[in-house]
Design a protein around this motif. Structure first.
Motif, PDB file in Angstrom:
ATOM      1  N   ALA A  52       0.625  -1.374  -0.330  1.00  0.00           N
ATOM      2  CA  ALA A  52       0.091   0.325   0.058  1.00  0.00           C
ATOM      3  C   ALA A  52       0.642   1.395  -0.404  1.00  0.00           C
ATOM      4  O   ALA A  52       0.378   2.438  -0.731  1.00  0.00           O
ATOM      5  N   ASP A  53       2.007   1.394   0.751  1.00  0.00           N
ATOM      6  CA  ASP A  53       3.023   2.922   1.075  1.00  0.00           C
ATOM      7  C   ASP A  53       3.868   2.794  -0.693  1.00  0.00           C
ATOM      8  O   ASP A  53       3.754   3.672  -1.295  1.00  0.00           O
ATOM      9  N   ALA A  54       3.719   1.293  -1.173  1.00  0.00           N
ATOM     10  CA  ALA A  54       4.444   1.684  -2.312  1.00  0.00           C
ATOM     11  C   ALA A  54       3.838   2.071  -3.641  1.00  0.00           C
ATOM     12  O   ALA A  54       3.765   2.400  -4.249  1.00  0.00           O
ATOM     13  N   TYR A  55       2.539   1.301  -3.704  1.00  0.00           N
ATOM     14  CA  TYR A  55       1.654   2.161  -4.645  1.00  0.00           C
ATOM     15  C   TYR A  55       1.505   3.619  -5.078  1.00  0.00           C
ATOM     16  O   TYR A  55       1.724   4.500  -5.050  1.00  0.00           O
ATOM     17  N   SER A  56       1.043   4.096  -3.293  1.00  0.00           N
ATOM     18  CA  SER A  56       0.724   5.786  -2.904  1.00  0.00           C
ATOM     19  C   SER A  56       2.264   6.399  -3.420  1.00  0.00           C
ATOM     20  O   SER A  56       2.140   7.795  -3.478  1.00  0.00           O
ATOM     21  N   GLN A  57       3.195   5.959  -3.153  1.00  0.00           N
ATOM     22  CA  GLN A  57       4.419   6.878  -3.043  1.00  0.00           C
ATOM     23  C   GLN A  57       5.363   6.253  -4.090  1.00  0.00           C
ATOM     24  O   GLN A  57       6.538   6.581  -4.486  1.00  0.00           O
ATOM     25  N   ARG A  58       4.504   5.123  -4.963  1.00  0.00           N
ATOM     26  CA  ARG A  58       5.515   5.123  -6.966  1.00  0.00           C
ATOM     27  C   ARG A  58       7.166   5.208  -6.250  1.00  0.00           C
ATOM     28  O   ARG A  58       7.678   4.531  -7.208  1.00  0.00           O
ATOM     29  N   SER A  59       6.572   3.432  -5.523  1.00  0.00           N
ATOM     30  CA  SER A  59       8.538   3.143  -4.975  1.00  0.00           C
ATOM     31  C   SER A  59       8.511   1.876  -5.923  1.00  0.00           C
ATOM     32  O   SER A  59       8.028   0.839  -5.862  1.00  0.00           O
ATOM     33  N   PRO A  60       9.380   2.516  -6.888  1.00  0.00           N
ATOM     34  CA  PRO A  60      10.357   1.404  -7.859  1.00  0.00           C
ATOM     35  C   PRO A  60      10.620  -0.333  -7.470  1.00  0.00           C
ATOM     36  O   PRO A  60      10.657  -0.575  -8.435  1.00  0.00           O
ATOM     37  N   GLU A  61      11.261  -0.120  -6.081  1.00  0.00           N
ATOM     38  CA  GLU A  61      11.561  -1.395  -6.279  1.00  0.00           C
ATOM     39  C   GLU A  61      11.223  -2.012  -5.143  1.00  0.00           C
ATOM     40  O   GLU A  61      11.532  -2.886  -4.427  1.00  0.00           O
ATOM     41  N   ILE A  62      10.142  -2.505  -4.847  1.00  0.00           N
ATOM     42  CA  ILE A  62       9.617  -2.820  -3.391  1.00  0.00           C
ATOM     43  C   ILE A  62       8.957  -4.307  -4.220  1.00  0.00           C
ATOM     44  O   ILE A  62       8.776  -5.062  -2.819  1.00  0.00           O
ATOM     45  N   HIS A  63       9.795  -4.699  -5.318  1.00  0.00           N
ATOM     46  CA  HIS A  63       8.525  -5.974  -5.492  1.00  0.00           C
ATOM     47  C   HIS A  63      10.210  -7.063  -4.765  1.00  0.00           C
ATOM     48  O   HIS A  63      10.660  -7.962  -4.795  1.00  0.00           O
ATOM     49  N   LYS A  64      11.703  -5.983  -4.896  1.00  0.00           N
ATOM     50  CA  LYS A  64      12.918  -6.685  -4.792  1.00  0.00           C
ATOM     51  C   LYS A  64      13.057  -6.853  -3.438  1.00  0.00           C
ATOM     52  O   LYS A  64      13.608  -7.833  -2.544  1.00  0.00           O
ATOM     53  N   ARG A  65      12.338  -5.453  -2.450  1.00  0.00           N
ATOM     54  CA  ARG A  65      12.116  -5.342  -0.711  1.00  0.00           C
ATOM     55  C   ARG A  65      11.188  -7.152  -0.338  1.00  0.00           C
ATOM     56  O   ARG A  65      11.306  -7.264   0.554  1.00  0.00           O
ATOM     57  N   LEU A  66      10.182  -7.130  -1.003  1.00  0.00           N
ATOM     58  CA  LEU A  66       9.431  -7.955  -0.954  1.00  0.00           C
ATOM     59  C   LEU A  66      10.232  -9.699  -1.321  1.00  0.00           C
ATOM     60  O   LEU A  66       9.272 -10.605  -0.327  1.00  0.00           O
ATOM     61  N   GLU A  67      10.813  -9.832  -1.672  1.00  0.00           N
ATOM     62  CA  GLU A  67      11.676 -11.465  -2.300  1.00  0.00           C
ATOM     63  C   GLU A  67      11.989 -12.334  -0.778  1.00  0.00           C
ATOM     64  O   GLU A  67      11.580 -12.851  -1.034  1.00  0.00           O
ATOM     65  N   ASP A  68      13.070 -11.492  -0.043  1.00  0.00           N
ATOM     66  CA  ASP A  68      13.854 -11.241   1.084  1.00  0.00           C
ATOM     67  C   ASP A  68      11.560 -12.335   2.069  1.00  0.00           C
ATOM     68  O   ASP A  68      12.036 -13.364   2.542  1.00  0.00           O
ATOM     69  N   ALA A  69      11.368 -11.550   2.101  1.00  0.00           N
ATOM     70  CA  ALA A  69      10.209 -11.808   2.902  1.00  0.00           C
ATOM     71  C   ALA A  69       8.761 -12.878   2.705  1.00  0.00           C
ATOM     72  O   ALA A  69       8.774 -13.815   3.455  1.00  0.00           O
ATOM     73  N   VAL A  70       9.040 -12.936   1.429  1.00  0.00           N
ATOM     74  CA  VAL A  70       8.523 -13.694   0.789  1.00  0.00           C
ATOM     75  C   VAL A  70       9.070 -15.475   0.900  1.00  0.00           C
ATOM     76  O   VAL A  70       8.996 -16.612   1.434  1.00  0.00           O
TER      77      VAL A  70
END
Length: 219
Positions: free
Chosen positions: A139-157
């Motif tokens: 939700a934060d990445a969408y509102s802030q237009r963060s381009p690196e969100i996919h990479k940041r979530l890979e570790d969480a997965v």
């Protein structure tokens, strides 16, 4: 006339944007509700998740209609086209995720939580926590237009996959009755999928937020 069309076009884009942000918030809220419904056997939380699921269905239909209208009338190109295509891909992920939350919460209404060992409950709670955190970051990445969100979530997965494996090992330890084990096997799978859908949404957010070109449209 062209100026009025452009003004209406950008107003509709803003509406689409705010509706998607609302949908992301509803998913996050539904995951929290599913957590309470399952681990605390909270019947009111079960009802809340069901309401949120219906709200997502309604929002999906209205946003999809808006997107198709803009694609047909305005022929957007560049960044705006990428965003609209991404929205069409994100909407089904919201549907699927909130459906998972609904499935988990309904199993909470079966009230077999007390049969789970403290270790099992802790792992379930951790899986819920990771899923909720991922969707909050989305939700934060969408509102802030963060381009690196996919990479940041890979570790969480990856962490979710480890927790899922640990939970499965506990479930198959022979401590649970067969009917409870069958339901918990589904719950474990659903909890893992919360992260998978978040990662897919992250991929589509990145698809348009990493675009450097200027957003233009054809009048």
């Amino acid at each position: 006339m062209a100026s009025e069309l452009r003004t209406d076009y950008h107003r509709q884009l803003d509406q689409i944007d705010s509706d998607v942000a609302l949908g992301l918030a509803l998913v996050e809220e539904a995951i929290a509700g599913a957590n309470a419904a399952f681990l605390a056997a909270d019947d009111e939380a079960v009802k809340t998740v069901a309401v949120r699921r219906q709200e997502i269905k309604t929002l999906h239909a209205s946003v999809e209609a808006l997107v198709f209208t803009q694609l047909a009338r305005q022929a957007p190109v560049a960044g705006e086209l990428r965003q609209l295509v991404a929205v069409l891909r994100i909407l089904p992920e919201l549907d699927l995720t909130i459906a998972l939350a609904g499935d988990i919460s309904r199993r909470g209404a079966m009230h077999f939580g007390p049969e789970l060992s403290p270790r099992m409950r802790g792992l379930v709670s951790s899986l819920f926590g990771h899923g909720a955190t991922m969707w909050h970051q989305i939700a934060d990445a969408y509102s802030q237009r963060s381009p690196e969100i996919h990479k940041r979530l890979e570790d969480a997965v990856d962490e979710i996959a480890e927790l899922h494996a640990s939970l499965w090992a506990e479930l198959t330890s022979g401590l649970l009755r067969a009917p409870v084990l069958a339901e918990m096997a589904l719950v474990a799978r659903f909890l893992k999928r919360l992260g998978d859908h978040a990662l897919e949404v992250a991929r589509w957010i990145e698809s348009f937020t990493s675009f450097d070109g200027a957003a233009t449209t054809v009048d």
